[in-house]
Each structure stands twice: as C-alpha cells, then as structure tokens.
Enzyme design. Structure first.
Site, PDB file in Angstrom:
ATOM      1  N   CYS A   1       0.821  -1.221   0.000  1.00  9.04           N
ATOM      2  CA  CYS A   1       0.000   0.000   0.000  1.00  9.04           C
ATOM      3  C   CYS A   1       0.852   1.266   0.000  1.00  9.04           C
ATOM      4  O   CYS A   1       0.337   2.366  -0.162  1.00  9.04           O
ATOM      5  CB  CYS A   1      -0.956  -0.008   1.177  1.00  9.04           C
TER       6      CYS A   1
ATOM      7  N   CYS B   1     -14.682   0.913   7.050  1.00  8.31           N
ATOM      8  CA  CYS B   1     -13.830   0.448   5.948  1.00  8.31           C
ATOM      9  C   CYS B   1     -13.760   1.514   4.866  1.00  8.31           C
ATOM     10  O   CYS B   1     -14.742   2.184   4.583  1.00  8.31           O
ATOM     11  CB  CYS B   1     -14.421  -0.806   5.321  1.00  8.31           C
TER      12      CYS B   1
ATOM     13  N   LYS C   1     -10.980   6.922   3.506  1.00  7.38           N
ATOM     14  CA  LYS C   1     -12.417   6.749   3.762  1.00  7.38           C
ATOM     15  C   LYS C   1     -13.229   7.332   2.606  1.00  7.38           C
ATOM     16  O   LYS C   1     -14.249   6.776   2.228  1.00  7.38           O
ATOM     17  CB  LYS C   1     -12.819   7.463   5.065  1.00  7.38           C
TER      18      LYS C   1
ATOM     19  N   HIS D   1      -9.169   3.316  -1.865  1.00  6.98           N
ATOM     20  CA  HIS D   1      -7.751   2.986  -1.826  1.00  6.98           C
ATOM     21  C   HIS D   1      -7.298   2.318  -3.117  1.00  6.98           C
ATOM     22  O   HIS D   1      -7.010   1.118  -3.149  1.00  6.98           O
ATOM     23  CB  HIS D   1      -7.469   2.093  -0.617  1.00  6.98           C
TER      24      HIS D   1
END
Lengths: 471, 393
Positions: free
Chosen positions: B86, B209, B335, B339
C-alpha cells in the site's frame, strides 16, 4: 498377548435434528438426531481425529503399521493411510495400507492389524476407520446415516483388551452398495436385506465364534453388533439368546446415526468405556459377510478411560441450524463460485509437509524462540538453520486476537480468523477457527488444533490445520 | 548516512477524480492526472527525463513501465515500475527523489494508479492464502479487525466504546471528504449511521472500511535549487522513511497487534531527517492511511501524535478535526477517496501539497507549513512516511 493398547473415537460436533430433514421434505421423522461432518471434514480428517485421540500420550515411535479403513475415502487412487501417517507425525518407516469398499472395512483392518502384530513382523499397529456416507436426499438413509471415526492401537504389551478369537464369513449379496458412478448409497428391498443379508450372516459369524470358543451368550458382558437401524440388532440379539436389556450395546442410531464402516468400532470404543477388567465382549460387523471377535478386557482398561472417546464426543455437540446447511456442507447444492483462486501446488505441499501436514514449528537452539511455520532464520536472533523441529498439533493455545469476516466467503460465513498463541513457547499460529459459534469467540479463549480439508483446487484435496474451542 | 531534507522539490501535481470510474480506463486516469501536473508545473511532457510508476496490479500490460509509457507516450526515457504494497504510490515518489537528489535527472515524474473496479471484486480481498494449503481467507477488513479486537481488549474498551470511538473517525473523515470535489464519497455521515452499518469483519462495520475506488495521482519533481525557476511556491521534501517487518506478522512471536512498529520506524527515519522532535507540535497536518478507522486510531499513536493507549482521549477532544490542534485526513482520507493502492500515497501528498500552498479551498487549515503523508500496507507489514514543508530550512 496381542490386543488393543488404546482406543480413540471421533464424532463431528454438528448434529442434525431428524425433524429438520423430515420438515424439509414433508416425510416422517426418524426421531432425534444424527451426526454431520462439518463442511471441512471428510473420512480422512475424521480418521485423523480418532487416531490422535487414540495415540494421545502414547509412544508414537513404536507404531510400525497404520491402516485407514473407509467406504468413503476422499481418494479412489492415493493412500489416505500415508497422509494420515504424516499428519500423525509417525515414522516414515511404516507399513501403511487403505482398506475400502465395504462396511466391513474397519473390522477387516482390525483383523489384519492383529495378525500383523501377532506375526511379530511389526510392533504396534494403528487401525483407523471413518465413514461419511451419503443417503439420497429425502430417503430414510439421509436421516439415519451419521458421520464418525474410531481408532485402535494394537500391540502385544500393556493391552486393555486381548483378542481371543476372530471368525469371519463371506457372502456375496448385493443388498447395500455404491458403484464407482454413485454418490449415494443404494439398496435392495429392505425385508430381503434384513433376512437374507444381515440376520443370516451375523448369525453365522456370531454362532460360529461362540461355538469355536465354547462360549454361551451369558459369558459375555456385552455384545457389540453392527445395526443398520435402531431396531434390527435387538431382534437378532434375542434370537441368539442375549439379554437385550443388559448385554446389548446401543448402536447410537438416535444420537449419532449409522456410522457405516466406522459403526462397529465406534460402538466397541463405547463398550470399552463402560467395561471393567475381566469382561468378555463380542463384536460383530456386517457387510458382504461378517467379522466376529471375542475380546477379554484386562486391568489396564482403567488407564485409558480418561480419553474423550465416544461419550465425550457425543456430549460435545452443536445443532445444525438448517437442512440447507447440511446440503451446503455435503456439496449437494451449488454455492457462489470462489472469486479468488488459490494456486494449487503438489510440490509446494510436498516440500513443506513438515509444517503443513505434520504441523511442526521450529525452536531456536540459540535463543529458544518457537515459531510456526518452521523458520530457517530465527525471528528473535536471526541465527540461521539452528533449530529443532517441534510438534505443535497436540499443543493447546489461546486466541490472541480474532475477526469474524463476512467478506471472506466460504461455505459457512462468517469466517472466523484467529491468531492463536500456542502453549508451546508462545508460538503464534494464524489460522481459521472451526466447529464454533462465532458469537462466543473471545480473546484468551482456549483452543486446540484440528486437521481439516480446505479445497480441491488442482483436482486434489488440500488439507491443513485449524483451531477449535476445546471439546 | 545522508539526508534528503531540502534536496528535492515538488513543482507540480495532479490527481484525477477518484471513484467508480467505470467509464475510464487506467490510461484515462493517468492522462487526467499527468496533464494537470504538467500544467501545474508549467512544463512540457518532453521536459521529463525519467519516470517512476507505482501500481500493484497492472497485470494486463505486464508489470513493467509500459503501463506509463503507453498512455503518456513517454518514449525514450527510463521508466521504472515500483511496488511495495500500500506504500506503492509513495515509493514511486521516494525513488524518483533519490534519482533527482543525486543529480542524475533535473526533472522526473512519479505516477501512481490503480484500477480496482475492473476486477469484479467488491472489496479489498487480498487473497485466500499465501500457500496452497494455508487458506486463511484473509481480507483487508479482517486483518485490521485483528487490531481492533486486540486494541479494545488491551486498553479495556468495551465493544460499544471501541466502536463509537472509531466511528467518530469515520464521521470526521466523511465531513472533510464532503468538501473535496475529487473524492469518491462526498457525503457527510452521522455517528448513528456509522454505528448501525452492517458488519463487514467484526468489529468493523461498513463505515469503518475505506471504499474500493479507482484513481491516479502524479507528482513532478526537480532539484530544490532549481525549483523556483518553475514556481514561487514549490513544496520541499523534508524527510522520507520506509520500513518493513514480517510478510506474515500473524506468525511473528510477540507481535503486539495494538500498534505498528513499521509506522514507528518509518516515521523515525523521516522525523530524524526533517529534524522533528515533537511531531504533535511540529506537524501542522497529516494525511494518513485510514484504510480502516481503527488504523487511523493506531496511527495517531504510532506517529507520536497521541500517547500509547490514549488516542481515544484525543479523538473525543476533536484534536484531529479540521479545526483541531492537528488536523488529520483533511481531504477525507482513504475513507472518502477509497484505496486505489498505487495512487494513494501520491493522492495524500497532493492534499499536503495543496494545503501547504494555501490552496486547500474549503478545507484549508490555518498556518500550514509542514505536513505528513503516511501509508501502511501488507498485513500490515510495510509503512512509508513522507514529510513535506513549504520553505527551505
């Protein structure tokens, strides 16, 4: 004297009420409940459970033979006994063999094991038997069949029961069968099966062995007989002159179901759990003939009674919430396809089997840190290849942290993912939890390891370990 | 050992609209972000001497630099593709920075993108297993649920208290994201909505999530001593840190599961280079890896913004709100942007860059001089921390 040194049994945690089956189909309920293997269990994993239950605390070094018996082996070609020997962490110099294709497979393996020990060619033999037979949906079989396993360690010293005699009859009768193209058990008309198959053959073997030994029904503390249902064995025992109220072993049809090839040997474990020194037990199996055994219980019986065995396994249960779950567990309905594929690799499993199957961790000889899987370079001190392998499958642990995942898919969501801290040096084991109520999972919850089936990608079965709440 | 501080400057940045970009391919998003950056820097594509591309899943065109050469027609120059979980977007910029700092190139471009919505999978599922039989069915939510469970247990938060605390982070970030026109999600949510959302991986609910989005972001960099030729308000790199631990910390004996050494190690590297002693006082804003609300809570502690085990007090006090003492995720964070893995580090840097230039629009915080961007990846196993400032020294 040759005989049984230890016993083990396994009944899966799930029970299905026969009412939910009869309600689903609008048929008559056969009463009470049956055992159901979880979606991640099969005959091999259940045999592993029974085997580990049997050899818990026993010397594994002396085991020079291992038999796996089942009419529902996950493989048509490949020896489950060899997988089992690896999983049970036994020496590779061992005679492994699979016994198959008959409800008598278990007692056949028992007989072969006893003869092997008696010959003096092998020291101890571990005999395992498991079955997970499918009754056709809506049939009586579906309600009556159950899933389970038993194991016996055979040897010639410190035995808990000696085998006094074995007597077999063979009879070709197409009464209950499954061809290589069938998923579900088939049978001929039940009256004919009962009269000309079951009753005739059982009678021949039981009368035959009693006659040869010069024994009468009253000489036995218990008779353990295969029974296809909750009643047939009673009529037969009466005909043979046994007192059905005191001498007859309950076939457990109403609590766990008909366990197929495993039934007579699971019942033998149940009988041994109740036995006392000096008891004589008569065991008889059925399937294209019959095998009968006369056993004599010794003083050593008290030493093995602490094991979980059958009684412990029956008491420890969870009810299946629906018939649909049973269908899903046995892959009788199609579930959404797995989105993410795993890469199957026979060679990867082969070269990592010391941890993937035998479930060894590494204990650093330099700093003492215990790690799983086996680490060539120590997490703690970075020393290289300086470790001893250490078995973690028989060590308990505690949940360090967990997650209940609804996104992860699988047969029975939520997926319970855990990080377990082993009692063996605090090794961390990242694994799924099975046989649990997700709502009851907690940090610090005590768990034990269990060997389970994962998937069939690559066209072969992939097995690994999970944890479960201690049963 | 050297120091990157004040050696490299960002002179242009671009960021495409993040979201479910069904009608855009990766090339469209890259073009959108890159041409915004060219214009922002005032350069011509021909001025670019080297390029770094960060992406984790450009499978359809191989894993090399061609995924960047193709859409931008960057032909004849070196293009390097980097990947580090990431932290991938940050890694493109970090590696480009070294090449510029050493004097090899005057102008380099760092590009990050990810096209998640073409996979057909609705969330960040990382894989069923790392080994044929170790089928853990690990998903990103479950990995971070491990942390929430253990953190709540260790610091004595009941599930209700814990869930309410992290829900406040979701509410804060959604409020910030509602003010960003490029965010995937631009709606505010209430605490009640967050608490009542369906559970994805207990104890994490839907609003704990981050989304699953497509996006691309771009930075153009030059040597710090050349930066003012391009613009009056370049942004300088003050420190960069990256750290790894185990591929599978789940198996690492003693791994705490209440915080991340990788973030602590990466931030220490960056703070040392930037000369930061007290991050809470010396950082004006941070855009951090809020892949899950619990992750942001832990990050406050690992970056040294809150004492260990005390993040709840700062969350309750509003410390990290837009008007708070140390605003975090002023753009809405992962959020609201989702992502798209390779893009995220550069998207975070884009927000810091704009804020430090005073171009934060409705989200502009007061007196922004030094900002931090942070990514956290793997299980979690990798972290990158970048510190930026708007003046030399």
């Amino acid at each position: 004297m040759v005989g049984i040194m230890s016993y083990g049994a396994y009944i899966p945690i799930f029970r299905m009420s026969k009412d939910i089956v009869s309600n689903a189909w609008g048929t008559r309920s056969m009463g009470v409940e049956r055992s159901v293997a979880n979606y991640d269990e099969d005959s091999l994993t259940m045999a592993v459970e029974a085997a580990l239950n049997c050899i818990d605390g026993e010397d594994r070094k002396g085991i020079e033979g291992l038999f796996f018996a089942s009419s529902t082996s996950p493989y048509k070609e490949k020896a489950c006994s060899s997988i089992l020997a690896t999983v049970a962490d036994l020496d590779s110099e061992i005679w492994t063999s699979d016994f198959a294709n008959s409800l008598r497979a278990g007692t056949s393996a028992l007989r072969a094991g006893l003869y092997a020990v008696k010959s003096g060619e092998v020291k101890d033999v571990l005999v395992t038997v498991a079955d997970c037979r499918l009754g056709t949906p809506r049939s009586v079989d579906e309600q009556i069949f159950g899933d389970g396993a038993a194991a016996f360690l055979l040897g010639d010293s410190d035995v808990i029961a000696t085998i006094e005699d074995i007597y077999s009859v063979s009879d070709d009768i197409t009464d209950v069968w499954r061809t290589d193209q069938d998923n579900f058990v088939r049978s001929w008309e039940d009256r004919w099966v009962l009269i000309n198959g079951y009753t005739k053959n059982m009678k021949a073997a039981i009368s035959g062995i009693m006659k040869r030994q010069g024994l009468e029904p009253k000489d036995f503390a218990k008779i353990v007989m295969y029974s296809p249902d909750a009643r047939s064995h009673i009529g037969l025992a009466k005909k043979l002159g046994f007192d059905t109220a005191t001498q007859l072993q309950d076939p457990l049809i109403k609590t766990v179901g008909n366990l197929g090839a495993a039934q007579p040997l699971v019942l033998l474990v149940a009988a041994l759990e109740e036995a006392k020194a000096g008891d004589k037990i008569l065991l008889a199996s059925y399937g294209d003939g019959s095998d009968a055994f006369v056993l004599q219980v010794t003083d050593a019986i008290e030493d093995v009674k602490k094991k979980r065995g059958v009684k412990g396994a029956i008491e420890s249960k969870m009810m299946l919430s629906s018939y649909q779950k049973y269908l899903a567990f046995r892959q009788l309905v199609s579930l959404p396809e797995e989105f993410i594929k795993l890469f199957p690799s026979a060679s990867v499993i082969w070269r990592t089997k010391n941890w993937a199957l035998s479930f060894h961790g590494s204990k650093c000889k330099n700093c003492g840190l215990v790690s799983f899987p086996i680490q060539r370079v120590c997490f703690g001190c970075q020393s290289r290849d300086d470790f001893e392998e250490i078995r973690l499958s028989d060590k308990k642990g505690k949940v360090f942290t967990y997650s209940l995942d609804n996104l992860a898919g699988g047969v029975d969501p939520p997926t319970v993912q855990t990080i377990v801290e082993s009692e063996e040096g605090g090794a961390r084991i990242y694994c799924l939890m099975t046989d649990c109520n997700p709502k009851e999972v907690k940090v610090d919850m005590p768990v034990e390891m269990t060997f389970r089936r994962f998937h069939r990608e690559g066209g072969f079965y992939n097995y690994f370990w999970k944890c479960r709440p201690i049963r | 050992m050297g120091n990157i501080k004040d050696k490299v400057a960002i002179i242009g940045m671009g960021c495409c609209k993040f979201g479910e970009n069904w009608d855009k391919g990766p090339e469209d998003m890259i073009i959108e972000a890159a041409y915004e950056a060219y214009e922002d820097a005032g350069i011509d594509p021909k001025d670019i001497q080297a390029a770094w591309l960060g992406t984790v899943s450009a499978h359809w065109i191989g894993m090399g630099g061609l995924a960047l050469a193709e859409p931008l027609k960057l032909q004849g120059i070196p293009i390097t593709r980097v990947e580090n979980w990431c932290a991938t977007g940050h890694e493109a910029l970090r590696n480009a920075s070294f090449a510029v700092a050493c004097g090899m190139y005057d102008i380099a471009i760092a590009v990050g993108f990810e096209k998640l919505k073409d996979t057909g999978f609705p969330g960040l599922g990382v894989g069923r297993g790392m080994h044929p039989v170790m089928e853990m069915r690990r998903t990103a939510p479950s990995s971070f649920a491990f942390i929430a469970t253990r953190y709540f247990h260790t610091y004595g938060l009941s599930p209700d208290e814990g869930k309410e605390t992290i829900a406040k982070i979701a509410v804060k970030n959604h409020r910030n994201g509602s003010m960003h026109p490029k965010a995937h999600f631009q709606k505010e949510i209430t605490l009640d909505q967050a608490l009542k959302a369906p559970i994805i991986a207990w104890p994490l609910g839907l609003f704990d999530c981050c989304g699953n989005s497509d996006g691309a972001a771009v930075a153009i960099i030059t040597r710090a001593d050349m930066a003012k030729k391009f613009r009056d308000d370049p942004i300088y790199i003050k420190g960069m840190g990256v750290s790894q631990n185990s591929m599978m910390p789940h198996f690492q004996p003693g791994f705490e599961w209440t915080g991340f050494e990788v973030t602590r190690n990466a931030s220490k590297q960056a703070y040392d280079q930037a000369g930061i002693k007290n991050p809470r006082k010396e950082i004006d804003l941070a855009v951090v890896h809020d892949c899950f609300t619990i992750t942001e809570m832990i990050i406050y502690e690992d970056l040294g913004f809150s004492p260990k085990g005390k993040a709840k007090e700062d969350i309750d006090a509003g410390t990290f709100a837009l008007e708070g003492e140390l605003p975090v995720n002023t753009d809405g964070g992962l959020k609201c942007f989702g992502h798209p893995v390779g893009a995220s580090g550069l998207r975070m840097s884009y927000e810091i860059y704009k804020q430090l230039q005073g171009k934060g629009e409705k989200r502009q915080i007061k007196n922004a001089q030094r900002g931090l961007a942070h990514t956290l990846g793997g299980h979690p196993s990798v972290s990158c921390v970048m510190v930026y400032g708007n003046s030399l020294g």
